[in-house]
Design a protein around this motif. Structure first.
Motif, PDB file in Angstrom:
ATOM      1  N   LEU A 297     -41.378 -28.657  69.260  1.00 30.34           N
ATOM      2  CA  LEU A 297     -41.040 -27.632  70.241  1.00 30.34           C
ATOM      3  C   LEU A 297     -41.274 -28.087  71.679  1.00 30.34           C
ATOM      4  CD1 LEU A 297     -42.604 -24.493  68.532  1.00 30.34           C
ATOM      5  CD2 LEU A 297     -40.238 -25.219  68.496  1.00 30.34           C
ATOM      6  N   LYS A 298     -41.631 -29.344  71.882  1.00 30.40           N
ATOM      7  CA  LYS A 298     -41.978 -29.811  73.224  1.00 30.40           C
ATOM      8  C   LYS A 298     -40.822 -29.740  74.200  1.00 30.40           C
ATOM      9  CE  LYS A 298     -45.877 -32.916  72.938  1.00 30.40           C
ATOM     10  NZ  LYS A 298     -46.299 -34.305  73.004  1.00 30.40           N
ATOM     11  N   THR A 299     -39.667 -30.189  73.792  1.00 30.87           N
ATOM     12  CA  THR A 299     -38.512 -30.222  74.684  1.00 30.87           C
ATOM     13  C   THR A 299     -37.375 -29.410  74.082  1.00 30.87           C
ATOM     14  OG1 THR A 299     -37.620 -32.213  73.648  1.00 30.87           O
ATOM     15  CG2 THR A 299     -39.133 -32.533  75.501  1.00 30.87           C
ATOM     16  N   PHE A 300     -36.389 -29.121  74.919  1.00 30.23           N
ATOM     17  CA  PHE A 300     -35.246 -28.345  74.445  1.00 30.23           C
ATOM     18  C   PHE A 300     -34.466 -29.060  73.329  1.00 30.23           C
ATOM     19  CE2 PHE A 300     -30.701 -27.251  74.857  1.00 30.23           C
ATOM     20  CZ  PHE A 300     -30.773 -25.949  74.385  1.00 30.23           C
ATOM     21  N   PRO A 301     -34.180 -30.359  73.450  1.00 28.64           N
ATOM     22  CA  PRO A 301     -33.444 -31.008  72.348  1.00 28.64           C
ATOM     23  C   PRO A 301     -34.205 -30.987  71.021  1.00 28.64           C
ATOM     24  CG  PRO A 301     -33.320 -32.361  74.316  1.00 28.64           C
ATOM     25  CD  PRO A 301     -34.290 -31.262  74.607  1.00 28.64           C
ATOM     26  N   ARG A 302     -35.519 -31.151  71.071  1.00 30.33           N
ATOM     27  CA  ARG A 302     -36.297 -31.093  69.824  1.00 30.33           C
ATOM     28  C   ARG A 302     -36.300 -29.684  69.242  1.00 30.33           C
ATOM     29  NH1 ARG A 302     -41.702 -34.756  70.749  1.00 30.33           N
ATOM     30  NH2 ARG A 302     -40.623 -36.735  71.028  1.00 30.33           N
ATOM     31  N   ALA A 303     -36.458 -28.690  70.097  1.00 30.66           N
ATOM     32  CA  ALA A 303     -36.431 -27.310  69.617  1.00 30.66           C
ATOM     33  C   ALA A 303     -35.052 -26.960  69.071  1.00 30.66           C
ATOM     34  CB  ALA A 303     -36.822 -26.354  70.742  1.00 30.66           C
ATOM     35  N   LEU A 304     -34.003 -27.465  69.729  1.00 32.70           N
ATOM     36  CA  LEU A 304     -32.642 -27.216  69.259  1.00 32.70           C
ATOM     37  C   LEU A 304     -32.422 -27.842  67.887  1.00 32.70           C
ATOM     38  CD1 LEU A 304     -29.935 -25.961  70.215  1.00 32.70           C
ATOM     39  CD2 LEU A 304     -29.324 -28.228  71.039  1.00 32.70           C
ATOM     40  N   ALA A 305     -32.899 -29.068  67.708  1.00 34.27           N
ATOM     41  CA  ALA A 305     -32.775 -29.724  66.406  1.00 34.27           C
ATOM     42  C   ALA A 305     -33.549 -28.962  65.336  1.00 34.27           C
ATOM     43  CB  ALA A 305     -33.272 -31.164  66.496  1.00 34.27           C
ATOM     44  N   THR A 306     -34.731 -28.475  65.679  1.00 30.44           N
ATOM     45  CA  THR A 306     -35.541 -27.720  64.722  1.00 30.44           C
ATOM     46  C   THR A 306     -34.849 -26.424  64.319  1.00 30.44           C
ATOM     47  OG1 THR A 306     -37.549 -28.640  65.680  1.00 30.44           O
ATOM     48  CG2 THR A 306     -37.791 -26.655  64.347  1.00 30.44           C
ATOM     49  N   VAL A 307     -34.358 -25.686  65.302  1.00 34.63           N
ATOM     50  CA  VAL A 307     -33.705 -24.409  65.018  1.00 34.63           C
ATOM     51  C   VAL A 307     -32.452 -24.626  64.179  1.00 34.63           C
ATOM     52  CG1 VAL A 307     -32.447 -22.491  66.073  1.00 34.63           C
ATOM     53  CG2 VAL A 307     -34.650 -23.184  66.995  1.00 34.63           C
ATOM     54  N   PHE A 308     -31.620 -25.604  64.566  1.00 36.05           N
ATOM     55  CA  PHE A 308     -30.394 -25.833  63.803  1.00 36.05           C
ATOM     56  C   PHE A 308     -30.673 -26.426  62.431  1.00 36.05           C
ATOM     57  CE2 PHE A 308     -27.775 -25.613  67.836  1.00 36.05           C
ATOM     58  CZ  PHE A 308     -27.267 -24.376  67.502  1.00 36.05           C
ATOM     59  N   LEU A 309     -31.767 -27.140  62.265  1.00 35.38           N
ATOM     60  CA  LEU A 309     -32.151 -27.617  60.942  1.00 35.38           C
ATOM     61  C   LEU A 309     -32.511 -26.445  60.037  1.00 35.38           C
ATOM     62  CD1 LEU A 309     -32.779 -30.104  59.121  1.00 35.38           C
ATOM     63  CD2 LEU A 309     -35.130 -29.879  59.908  1.00 35.38           C
ATOM     64  N   VAL A 310     -33.292 -25.511  60.552  1.00 32.02           N
ATOM     65  CA  VAL A 310     -33.676 -24.326  59.772  1.00 32.02           C
ATOM     66  C   VAL A 310     -32.446 -23.493  59.427  1.00 32.02           C
ATOM     67  CG1 VAL A 310     -34.956 -22.147  59.860  1.00 32.02           C
ATOM     68  CG2 VAL A 310     -36.031 -24.248  60.655  1.00 32.02           C
ATOM     69  N   LEU A 311     -31.599 -23.245  60.417  1.00 33.46           N
ATOM     70  CA  LEU A 311     -30.401 -22.445  60.158  1.00 33.46           C
ATOM     71  C   LEU A 311     -29.439 -23.175  59.224  1.00 33.46           C
ATOM     72  CD1 LEU A 311     -29.715 -20.964  63.706  1.00 33.46           C
ATOM     73  CD2 LEU A 311     -30.887 -19.897  61.766  1.00 33.46           C
ATOM     74  N   GLY A 312     -29.348 -24.487  59.356  1.00 35.99           N
ATOM     75  CA  GLY A 312     -28.507 -25.271  58.454  1.00 35.99           C
ATOM     76  C   GLY A 312     -28.993 -25.214  57.023  1.00 35.99           C
ATOM     77  N   VAL A 313     -30.300 -25.268  56.833  1.00 29.39           N
ATOM     78  CA  VAL A 313     -30.862 -25.161  55.482  1.00 29.39           C
ATOM     79  C   VAL A 313     -30.567 -23.773  54.904  1.00 29.39           C
ATOM     80  CG1 VAL A 313     -33.037 -25.064  54.191  1.00 29.39           C
ATOM     81  CG2 VAL A 313     -32.614 -26.939  55.779  1.00 29.39           C
ATOM     82  N   CYS A 314     -30.690 -22.741  55.716  1.00 32.14           N
ATOM     83  CA  CYS A 314     -30.371 -21.390  55.242  1.00 32.14           C
ATOM     84  C   CYS A 314     -28.904 -21.275  54.845  1.00 32.14           C
ATOM     85  CB  CYS A 314     -30.700 -20.362  56.313  1.00 32.14           C
ATOM     86  SG  CYS A 314     -32.452 -20.136  56.600  1.00 32.14           S
ATOM     87  N   LEU A 315     -28.023 -21.838  55.658  1.00 34.83           N
ATOM     88  CA  LEU A 315     -26.600 -21.815  55.319  1.00 34.83           C
ATOM     89  C   LEU A 315     -26.313 -22.633  54.065  1.00 34.83           C
ATOM     90  CD1 LEU A 315     -24.970 -22.118  58.841  1.00 34.83           C
ATOM     91  CD2 LEU A 315     -24.789 -20.200  57.270  1.00 34.83           C
ATOM     92  N   PHE A 316     -26.965 -23.777  53.922  1.00 37.13           N
ATOM     93  CA  PHE A 316     -26.778 -24.610  52.739  1.00 37.13           C
ATOM     94  C   PHE A 316     -27.220 -23.874  51.481  1.00 37.13           C
ATOM     95  CE2 PHE A 316     -28.427 -27.780  49.727  1.00 37.13           C
ATOM     96  CZ  PHE A 316     -27.255 -28.485  49.480  1.00 37.13           C
ATOM     97  N   ILE A 317     -28.399 -23.253  51.537  1.00 42.71           N
ATOM     98  CA  ILE A 317     -28.901 -22.488  50.382  1.00 42.71           C
ATOM     99  C   ILE A 317     -27.939 -21.362  50.041  1.00 42.71           C
ATOM    100  CG2 ILE A 317     -30.732 -20.901  49.648  1.00 42.71           C
ATOM    101  CD1 ILE A 317     -32.694 -22.707  51.203  1.00 42.71           C
ATOM    102  N   SER A 318     -27.449 -20.657  51.057  1.00 39.94           N
ATOM    103  CA  SER A 318     -26.530 -19.547  50.818  1.00 39.94           C
ATOM    104  C   SER A 318     -25.226 -20.023  50.193  1.00 39.94           C
ATOM    105  CB  SER A 318     -26.244 -18.819  52.134  1.00 39.94           C
ATOM    106  OG  SER A 318     -27.419 -18.264  52.650  1.00 39.94           O
ATOM    107  N   GLU A 319     -24.708 -21.140  50.678  1.00 31.78           N
ATOM    108  CA  GLU A 319     -23.463 -21.666  50.118  1.00 31.78           C
ATOM    109  C   GLU A 319     -23.647 -22.159  48.681  1.00 31.78           C
ATOM    110  OE1 GLU A 319     -20.180 -21.957  50.981  1.00 31.78           O
ATOM    111  OE2 GLU A 319     -20.666 -20.557  52.597  1.00 31.78           O
TER     112      GLU A 319
END
Length: 140
Positions: free
Chosen positions: A41-63
């Motif tokens: 969470l230190k920088t915006f790119p790291r936080a962006l990667a973290t958020v999209f990783l979590v959302l991507g995993v949720c979408l993957f599980i749902s699919e």
């Protein structure tokens, strides 16, 4: 999920907003991130990667659930995922209501609350889709 452009666009905008909020705590929040080594969470790119990783995993599980289960069984899986998302939201709410986390700044607190809400929204959208699909199959 990719069939509906507006839903995907909304998810991307909310994900970017969440990453921005998470990467901008106040001074006390920045010290806490350093002490507890929340490097993601230190920088915006790291936080962006973290958020999209979590959302991507949720979408993957749902699919995976949508493609591998019948609609009746998928409803139960989506409900379970939504309950887990609600439990995560409850944990974040209780944690950020305590004295230590309440001083990290409103932006950081709102960002922490937004991620579980986005997860609940993803699973809820798939749940509604599964309910309609189950209704069409049974003829109700």
């Amino acid at each position: 999920m990719s069939k509906n452009l507006t839903t995907t666009l909304l998810l991307v905008i909310l994900g970017i907003t969440d990453a921005y909020l998470l990467s901008h705590p106040n001074l006390i929040g920045r010290i806490g991130i350093l002490i507890y080594r929340h490097d993601y969470l230190k920088t915006f790119p790291r936080a962006l990667a973290t958020v999209f990783l979590v959302l991507g995993v949720c979408l993957f599980i749902s699919e995976v659930i949508r493609r591998s289960k019948r609609p009746q069984a998928a409803i139960a899986w989506y409900l379970m995922c939504m309950v887990l998302g609600m439990a995560l939201f409850s944990y974040v709410y209780v944690s950020f209501s305590s004295l230590t986390y309440s001083m990290t700044g409103k932006a950081f607190i709102y960002g922490a609350h937004l991620l579980p809400i986005l997860m609940i929204g993803i699973f809820g959208r798939y749940l509604i889709s599964a309910i309609y699909q189950a209704r069409n199959q049974t003829g109700l």
